[in-house]
Design an enzyme around this catalytic site. Structure first.
Site, PDB file in Angstrom:
ATOM      1  N   HIS A  61      -4.371 -40.767 109.610  1.00  0.00           N
ATOM      2  CA  HIS A  61      -3.737 -41.990 110.096  1.00  0.00           C
ATOM      3  C   HIS A  61      -4.605 -42.716 111.125  1.00  0.00           C
ATOM      4  O   HIS A  61      -5.408 -42.096 111.829  1.00  0.00           O
ATOM      5  CB  HIS A  61      -2.393 -41.659 110.752  1.00  0.00           C
ATOM      6  CG  HIS A  61      -1.441 -40.952 109.856  1.00  0.00           C
ATOM      7  ND1 HIS A  61      -0.396 -40.195 110.331  1.00  0.00           N
ATOM      8  CD2 HIS A  61      -1.366 -40.874 108.499  1.00  0.00           C
ATOM      9  CE1 HIS A  61       0.275 -39.688 109.310  1.00  0.00           C
ATOM     10  NE2 HIS A  61      -0.292 -40.086 108.183  1.00  0.00           N
ATOM     11  N   LYS A  71      -6.972 -41.197 120.989  1.00  0.00           N
ATOM     12  CA  LYS A  71      -5.980 -40.120 121.099  1.00  0.00           C
ATOM     13  C   LYS A  71      -6.611 -38.889 121.738  1.00  0.00           C
ATOM     14  O   LYS A  71      -7.657 -38.429 121.286  1.00  0.00           O
ATOM     15  CB  LYS A  71      -5.450 -39.743 119.706  1.00  0.00           C
ATOM     16  CG  LYS A  71      -4.711 -40.856 119.010  1.00  0.00           C
ATOM     17  CD  LYS A  71      -4.481 -40.550 117.542  1.00  0.00           C
ATOM     18  CE  LYS A  71      -3.965 -41.781 116.825  1.00  0.00           C
ATOM     19  NZ  LYS A  71      -3.977 -41.618 115.365  1.00  0.00           N
ATOM     20  N   TYR A 130      -0.124 -35.521 122.100  1.00  0.00           N
ATOM     21  CA  TYR A 130      -1.276 -36.400 122.249  1.00  0.00           C
ATOM     22  C   TYR A 130      -0.964 -37.635 123.075  1.00  0.00           C
ATOM     23  O   TYR A 130       0.139 -38.167 123.012  1.00  0.00           O
ATOM     24  CB  TYR A 130      -1.910 -36.780 120.915  1.00  0.00           C
ATOM     25  CG  TYR A 130      -0.991 -37.278 119.839  1.00  0.00           C
ATOM     26  CD1 TYR A 130      -0.067 -36.442 119.237  1.00  0.00           C
ATOM     27  CD2 TYR A 130      -1.089 -38.584 119.383  1.00  0.00           C
ATOM     28  CE1 TYR A 130       0.757 -36.897 118.222  1.00  0.00           C
ATOM     29  CE2 TYR A 130      -0.281 -39.038 118.366  1.00  0.00           C
ATOM     30  CZ  TYR A 130       0.629 -38.194 117.788  1.00  0.00           C
ATOM     31  OH  TYR A 130       1.437 -38.646 116.770  1.00  0.00           O
ATOM     32  N   ASP A 166       2.374 -40.063 103.273  1.00  0.00           N
ATOM     33  CA  ASP A 166       0.975 -39.615 103.245  1.00  0.00           C
ATOM     34  C   ASP A 166       0.498 -39.358 101.815  1.00  0.00           C
ATOM     35  O   ASP A 166      -0.688 -39.501 101.514  1.00  0.00           O
ATOM     36  CB  ASP A 166       0.808 -38.353 104.087  1.00  0.00           C
ATOM     37  CG  ASP A 166       0.889 -38.645 105.577  1.00  0.00           C
ATOM     38  OD1 ASP A 166       0.977 -39.846 105.928  1.00  0.00           O
ATOM     39  OD2 ASP A 166       0.889 -37.699 106.377  1.00  0.00           O
TER      40      ASP A 166
HETATM   41  C1  LIG Z   1       3.280 -42.245 115.360  1.00  0.00           C
HETATM   42  C2  LIG Z   1       4.663 -42.710 115.712  1.00  0.00           C
HETATM   43  C3  LIG Z   1       5.717 -42.602 114.825  1.00  0.00           C
HETATM   44  N1  LIG Z   1       6.966 -43.029 115.174  1.00  0.00           N
HETATM   45  C4  LIG Z   1       8.059 -42.852 114.212  1.00  0.00           C
HETATM   46  C5  LIG Z   1       7.826 -43.435 112.825  1.00  0.00           C
HETATM   47  C6  LIG Z   1       8.568 -42.491 111.912  1.00  0.00           C
HETATM   48  O1  LIG Z   1       9.926 -42.913 111.795  1.00  0.00           O
HETATM   49  C7  LIG Z   1       8.533 -41.150 112.640  1.00  0.00           C
HETATM   50  C8  LIG Z   1       7.506 -40.198 112.066  1.00  0.00           C
HETATM   51  O2  LIG Z   1       6.297 -40.905 111.979  1.00  0.00           O
HETATM   52  P1  LIG Z   1       5.106 -40.340 111.112  1.00  0.00           P
HETATM   53  O3  LIG Z   1       5.652 -39.699 109.869  1.00  0.00           O
HETATM   54  O4  LIG Z   1       4.087 -41.449 110.967  1.00  0.00           O
HETATM   55  O5  LIG Z   1       4.535 -39.201 112.066  1.00  0.00           O
HETATM   56  P2  LIG Z   1       3.153 -38.410 111.820  1.00  0.00           P
HETATM   57  O6  LIG Z   1       2.938 -38.167 110.358  1.00  0.00           O
HETATM   58  O7  LIG Z   1       3.193 -37.278 112.764  1.00  0.00           O
HETATM   59  O8  LIG Z   1       2.048 -39.441 112.285  1.00  0.00           O
HETATM   60  C9  LIG Z   1       1.203 -39.172 113.396  1.00  0.00           C
HETATM   61  O9  LIG Z   1       0.361 -38.114 113.036  1.00  0.00           O
HETATM   62  C10 LIG Z   1      -1.024 -38.373 112.890  1.00  0.00           C
HETATM   63  C11 LIG Z   1      -1.753 -37.055 112.852  1.00  0.00           C
HETATM   64  C12 LIG Z   1      -1.576 -39.271 113.913  1.00  0.00           C
HETATM   65  O10 LIG Z   1      -2.712 -39.144 114.378  1.00  0.00           O
HETATM   66  C13 LIG Z   1      -0.765 -40.414 114.354  1.00  0.00           C
HETATM   67  O11 LIG Z   1      -0.678 -40.383 115.749  1.00  0.00           O
HETATM   68  C14 LIG Z   1       0.578 -40.489 113.777  1.00  0.00           C
HETATM   69  O12 LIG Z   1       0.428 -41.306 112.631  1.00  0.00           O
HETATM   70  O13 LIG Z   1       8.196 -41.455 114.000  1.00  0.00           O
HETATM   71  C15 LIG Z   1       7.226 -43.593 116.412  1.00  0.00           C
HETATM   72  O14 LIG Z   1       8.364 -43.985 116.715  1.00  0.00           O
HETATM   73  N2  LIG Z   1       6.186 -43.741 117.297  1.00  0.00           N
HETATM   74  C16 LIG Z   1       4.912 -43.314 116.991  1.00  0.00           C
HETATM   75  O15 LIG Z   1       4.004 -43.451 117.846  1.00  0.00           O
END
Ligand SMILES: Cc1cn([C@H]2C[C@H](O)[C@@H](COP(=O)(O)OP(=O)(O)O[C@H]3O[C@H](C)C(=O)[C@H](O)[C@H]3O)O2)c(=O)[nH]c1=O
Length: 185
Positions: A61, A71, A130, A166
Site C-alpha cells: 500500500h 511510516k 506505525y 488487496d
Molecule cells: C490505513 C487506514 C485505514 N483506515 C480504515 C480503512 C478501512 O475501513 C480499515 C482497514 O483498512 P485497510 O484494510 O486498508 O488496513 P491495512 O490493510 O492494514 O492497510 C494498512 O496496511 C499497510 C501495510 C500499510 O502500510 C498502510 O499503512 C495501510 O494501508 O481501516 C483508517 O481509518 N485509517 C487509516 O489510516
C-alpha cells in the site's frame, strides 16, 4: 539508537538502545531529535495499530501525491517480515525492494520514506504499530499486488490470508503504465 542503511535512499532500519534488568526492559520507542539526526526530518501526525494473525499479508500500500506517507513501523507483539518497494521514478533503486524482519524481542523498527509501497507478512500473530507523516486519505490510496511476478518478493509464508481489496490490486507493470499515462495527461 543504531541506524542501518538499506541501500535504498531514506529507507533505514532503526535499533533502539534497550535497557534490560531483572524487571524486564526499557527503550525509547520514538525521539524526534534522534530521528532528525538520522536524516528523518518529516513530522509525524498519525499513529496506527493493527493486529494480524500468523499467515497474513497486508499490502502493498501507499498514498499518492501530496498525501504520500512516511511510516515508522514496528511490532510490539510477534514477528513480521516488513517489505518496502521504491516507487520513486527518479530513484536509482526504482522498483527495488528490501525486506526486514521486525520483532518484539529486538524492538527494531523500519522507517519507510514517502514514495514507497509498504506491506508485511506475519510470521507470528503480530501487533503492528506505525507513525505516519501524513493523515489517512482514502482518495489517494494506491497499491500493488503482493505477489507481483516482476517484484518477486519472498514473503516467507505460503497462501497468505489477504483482504479482498488487496487481492485485486494492480501489478507493478500495470501501475507503472497507468502512472506513465497519468504523467503524460
Ligand atoms: C490505513 C487506514 C485505514 N483506515 C480504515 C480503512 C478501512 O475501513 C480499515 C482497514 O483498512 P485497510 O484494510 O486498508 O488496513 P491495512 O490493510 O492494514 O492497510 C494498512 O496496511 C499497510 C501495510 C500499510 O502500510 C498502510 O499503512 C495501510 O494501508 O481501516 C483508517 O481509518 N485509517 C487509516 O489510516
Amino acid at each position: 539508537m543504531e541506524i542501518i542503511k538499506t541501500g535504498i535512499k531514506g529507507l533505514v532500519e532503526i535499533k533502539p538502545k534497550v535497557f534490560g534488568d531483572e524487571r524486564g526492559c526499557f527503550f525509547e520507542s520514538f525521539r524526534e531529535d534522534a530521528l532528525k539526526s538520522a536524516g528523518i526530518s518529516e513530522h509525524f501526525v498519525q499513529d496506527n495499530q493493527s493486529f494480524s494473525r500468523k499467515g497474513v499479508v497486508r499490502g502493498l500500500h501507499f498514498q499518492q501525491g501530496e498525501h504520500a506517507q512516511g511510516k515508522l513501523v514496528r511490532v510490539t507483539e510477534g514477528k513480521v517480515l516488513d517489505v518496502a518497494v521504491d516507487l520513486r521514478p527518479e530513484s536509482p533503486t526504482f522498483g527495488q525492494h528490501r525486506s526486514v524482519v521486525l520483532d518484539s524481542k529486538s524492538h527494531n523498527m523500519l522507517y519507510v520514506p514517502p514514495g514507497m509501497a509498504h506491506g508485511f507478512a506475519t510470521l507470528e500473530d503480530a501487533v503492528f504499530l506505525y507513525k505516519c507523516t501524513a493523515y489517512y486519505n482514502k482518495e489517494s490510496e494506491g497499491g500493488i499486488l503482493w505477489n507481483d511476478q516482476d517484484l518477486c518478493i519472498d514473503w516467507r509464508i505460503e497462501n497468505p490470508v489477504i483482504s479482498e481489496k488487496d487481492a485485486v490490486l494492480p501489478t507493478f507493470a500495470q501501475w507503472v503504465a497507468n502512472n506513465t499515462q497519468n504523467s503524460r495527461a
